[in-house]
Scaffold this motif. Sequence first.
Motif, PDB file in Angstrom:
ATOM      1  N   UNK A 417       9.612  37.304  53.127  1.00  0.00           N
ATOM      2  CA  UNK A 417      10.041  38.004  51.907  1.00  0.00           C
ATOM      3  C   UNK A 417       9.537  37.323  50.647  1.00  0.00           C
ATOM      4  N   UNK A 418       9.566  35.989  50.642  1.00  0.00           N
ATOM      5  CA  UNK A 418       9.301  35.179  49.459  1.00  0.00           C
ATOM      6  C   UNK A 418      10.305  35.541  48.347  1.00  0.00           C
ATOM      7  N   UNK A 419       9.824  35.907  47.144  1.00  0.00           N
ATOM      8  CA  UNK A 419      10.725  36.124  46.007  1.00  0.00           C
ATOM      9  C   UNK A 419      10.935  37.619  45.777  1.00  0.00           C
ATOM     10  N   UNK A 420      12.208  38.011  45.657  1.00  0.00           N
ATOM     11  CA  UNK A 420      12.534  39.410  45.394  1.00  0.00           C
ATOM     12  C   UNK A 420      12.210  39.774  43.943  1.00  0.00           C
ATOM     13  N   UNK A 421      11.747  40.987  43.763  1.00  0.00           N
ATOM     14  CA  UNK A 421      11.470  41.497  42.423  1.00  0.00           C
ATOM     15  C   UNK A 421      12.476  42.595  42.089  1.00  0.00           C
ATOM     16  N   UNK A 431      17.038  45.932  51.357  1.00  0.00           N
ATOM     17  CA  UNK A 431      17.654  46.578  52.519  1.00  0.00           C
ATOM     18  C   UNK A 431      17.229  45.891  53.813  1.00  0.00           C
ATOM     19  N   UNK A 432      15.927  45.542  53.902  1.00  0.00           N
ATOM     20  CA  UNK A 432      15.446  44.862  55.101  1.00  0.00           C
ATOM     21  C   UNK A 432      16.064  43.493  55.282  1.00  0.00           C
ATOM     22  N   UNK A 433      16.176  42.741  54.157  1.00  0.00           N
ATOM     23  CA  UNK A 433      16.788  41.414  54.232  1.00  0.00           C
ATOM     24  C   UNK A 433      18.249  41.524  54.635  1.00  0.00           C
ATOM     25  N   UNK A 434      18.982  42.439  54.016  1.00  0.00           N
ATOM     26  CA  UNK A 434      20.400  42.582  54.345  1.00  0.00           C
ATOM     27  C   UNK A 434      20.596  43.013  55.803  1.00  0.00           C
ATOM     28  N   UNK A 495      22.713  28.476  51.427  1.00  0.00           N
ATOM     29  CA  UNK A 495      22.344  27.642  50.282  1.00  0.00           C
ATOM     30  C   UNK A 495      20.835  27.609  50.081  1.00  0.00           C
ATOM     31  N   UNK A 496      20.104  27.551  51.194  1.00  0.00           N
ATOM     32  CA  UNK A 496      18.651  27.468  51.073  1.00  0.00           C
ATOM     33  C   UNK A 496      18.022  28.831  50.808  1.00  0.00           C
ATOM     34  N   UNK A 497      18.517  29.849  51.470  1.00  0.00           N
ATOM     35  CA  UNK A 497      17.848  31.148  51.436  1.00  0.00           C
ATOM     36  C   UNK A 497      18.262  31.989  50.237  1.00  0.00           C
ATOM     37  N   UNK A 498      19.553  31.975  49.895  1.00  0.00           N
ATOM     38  CA  UNK A 498      20.057  32.888  48.870  1.00  0.00           C
ATOM     39  C   UNK A 498      19.381  32.631  47.526  1.00  0.00           C
ATOM     40  N   UNK A 499      19.391  31.363  47.104  1.00  0.00           N
ATOM     41  CA  UNK A 499      18.853  31.073  45.774  1.00  0.00           C
ATOM     42  C   UNK A 499      17.334  31.101  45.768  1.00  0.00           C
ATOM     43  N   UNK A 500      16.710  30.701  46.877  1.00  0.00           N
ATOM     44  CA  UNK A 500      15.241  30.703  46.919  1.00  0.00           C
ATOM     45  C   UNK A 500      14.679  32.116  46.869  1.00  0.00           C
ATOM     46  N   UNK A 501      15.394  33.072  47.439  1.00  0.00           N
ATOM     47  CA  UNK A 501      14.891  34.442  47.511  1.00  0.00           C
ATOM     48  C   UNK A 501      15.116  35.208  46.218  1.00  0.00           C
ATOM     49  N   UNK A 502      16.124  34.797  45.447  1.00  0.00           N
ATOM     50  CA  UNK A 502      16.340  35.437  44.159  1.00  0.00           C
ATOM     51  C   UNK A 502      17.342  36.564  44.185  1.00  0.00           C
ATOM     52  N   UNK A 590      25.346  42.614  45.205  1.00  0.00           N
ATOM     53  CA  UNK A 590      23.955  42.496  44.779  1.00  0.00           C
ATOM     54  C   UNK A 590      23.525  43.568  43.786  1.00  0.00           C
ATOM     55  N   UNK A 591      23.913  44.822  43.991  1.00  0.00           N
ATOM     56  CA  UNK A 591      23.302  45.922  43.247  1.00  0.00           C
ATOM     57  C   UNK A 591      23.937  46.239  41.897  1.00  0.00           C
ATOM     58  N   UNK A 592      25.235  46.061  41.693  1.00  0.00           N
ATOM     59  CA  UNK A 592      25.789  46.427  40.377  1.00  0.00           C
ATOM     60  C   UNK A 592      25.094  45.675  39.234  1.00  0.00           C
ATOM     61  N   UNK A 593      24.678  46.416  38.229  1.00  0.00           N
ATOM     62  CA  UNK A 593      24.047  45.816  37.057  1.00  0.00           C
ATOM     63  C   UNK A 593      22.553  45.619  37.173  1.00  0.00           C
ATOM     64  N   UNK A 594      21.970  45.856  38.354  1.00  0.00           N
ATOM     65  CA  UNK A 594      20.523  45.693  38.502  1.00  0.00           C
ATOM     66  C   UNK A 594      19.781  46.856  37.841  1.00  0.00           C
ATOM     67  N   UNK A 595      18.614  46.564  37.262  1.00  0.00           N
ATOM     68  CA  UNK A 595      17.738  47.588  36.694  1.00  0.00           C
ATOM     69  C   UNK A 595      16.398  47.523  37.405  1.00  0.00           C
ATOM     70  N   UNK A 596      15.938  48.674  37.885  1.00  0.00           N
ATOM     71  CA  UNK A 596      14.684  48.718  38.624  1.00  0.00           C
ATOM     72  C   UNK A 596      13.601  49.383  37.780  1.00  0.00           C
TER      73      UNK A 596
END
Length: 660
Positions: A417-421, A431-434, A495-502, A590-596
């Motif tokens: 995945x690297x970094x989410x946009x 969706x795939x990550x979840x 701890x490692x995955x959540x913050x690294x992925x964004x 995760x989704x409330x407040x996000x703008x795409x």
Amino acid sequence: MESPKFDVEAQIQSSSSGSSCENREALADYTAGPGASLHVSSLNYFVKRHKTSKSGCLGCCSSTKKNGYSLVEGIDDADKPILRNVSLHLQPGGMLAILGNSGSGKTSLLDCIAQRTVWGSRQTGTIYVDHRPLTTALFRARGAYVMQDDTLLPFLTVRETLSYVLRLRLACSEQDHEAKIDQVIQDLGLRAVQSSVVGGTDVRGISGGERRRVSIAVQLLVEPGLLLLDEPTSGLDSHTAHHLVVMLSQLAASKRHTVVLTIHQPRSDMFHVFDQIMILSRGDTTYCGPANQLVDYFTALGYPCPAYTNPLDEYVDVCSIDTRRTGTMQTSMATVQELAQAFKQSDLAQRITNALPEPDSLSTGSVEVVRDRSPTWISKVFTMASRMNMNLLRARTGMQMRAFQMLLFGVLLFIFILRLKNDQRSIQDRSGVFYQVISAPLFIGMLTAVALFPTLRSSMSREVRDGLYYTPVFMLGYLVHILPFTLFSSVLLSSAFYWATGFANSAMAFVGFSLVVIATQFVGEAIALIMLALFHDANMANSVSALVFSFTALLCSGFLRNIDSMPKVLQDFTYMGVQKYASEILVAHEYPGLTFTCDDVNSTSPVPCRYLSGDAYLAANFPNAVNDLQRNYYCLVGYCVGLYAIAMILFSLRSYVKRR
């Protein structure tokens, strides 16, 4: 020599005030006294026949003979006789060897004495220990049973194995604890290997003979008056087998244990080690008496022992049924019937009958295993958790599975995945990550349990039947054992995955993500435990668990198909899967407040602009996720507690059936 009778209730009351092993053993005089006397009178044992049909068609019946018994295939209402009119008498401190070919009833006789007959069996006749009618409580107070298979944890040392078992059996001072272990190690010649790991099939450790002696030492910790051993020499070389039998004979002579063992193909130099010998054939007794009278008895019946021949092998062969051909089978069956009838009319059989206790000489006082000589159930829970932790910490593969398998999954998922946009493509990425986050921990928990729990299950089954603890106590100990590893591995991944992925930059969202990972991993292990309770075969448990997880993930997650678009029947089924609640927790944080953002229509391969905000995505796919957030947390906890409780109940039922 008549065994003394004790006022058990008085012993119980007088022992309740002490704190050492000697003072806290409420049955101290009773359990640590001389070897127990054993009387078996006219014992018959039957098991249910299974429905069989050689043709394979349901309901087909045909008359046949199998193993010398007449039966009607397809009919299961007739009981199969395993033991027929077996009687024996053994004085305290005696040693009885039970011989016979395979299927003669040797192990079944030990099972009857140990009160461990199979479910649905039927038993008649009487068994007395110390002139008391035998009960499960009496056998646990006076006896011990060393079964044929060793069920020892492979990564514990010999001394640790004995120490943990003693802590589960008796509450005593540290000084008395160490003294008892030292004595048993000395008696069984284990001092040289007391610091070596026990080992097992895939783990290098002590030798097979030493491992068998450890199994015997486990039972000798409480100084049983009656010690039963099922083929203790099985799998050992002749020298080691002889040494083991001589050691048991010395224990019977010096410690006054009464020893009863089955043995297969004994060496000739064991002949004079045994006090008494019993030969069984298809459940019938063909000899039971002093070892030094065996040859004379059969010689008088016309079966002399040839020179330079092992008498034990010779007379086991004489009393065996040759099933290779019909003619030889009928001839050998007639011989066995004659020998069984001759023994019933012999002076030896009459002596056994005369030695059996008269009804007015029997003690009717109840004997119960007194609870205050045993540690509290809470103490047992933490003792078992400590033992499991010690065994796991030395198992490199098991430790890696418990601690770092989740982290490895997170690393691989991050590489993918690297970094989410925040563009339209990132919606599918999330969706795939979840979907992976709610699915992979289930499988990891399941695979870990299937790999590591069967060894503990075997140990639990044996120790529950030995009366060390009840199944719920073991399951609580296992819970205490796995929780720290589950928490550690899940939080390490989060701890490692959540913050690294964004993901969402929110502490509450991170906590929710971590709780979902913890809960799904725990649920995966709990469901695997349920399957291991239902199926003895670990591969079957693995397959069924994987099928359940795959189906519920497809149906309940909401990431592969919108739940509202499913047929009503399938929508109702989604409430049965933990993935529904886990996925709603993840998207609600995760989704409330996000703008795409949307792709430029002139760009190469633009993605349709379906959702401009996270709230729009939730309204279309998970409309109640935010409002039901608290409910979903409760459901997640309920799944963890409920599934583990079901596993505990199923294993308790399994143990109850085996105890019967």
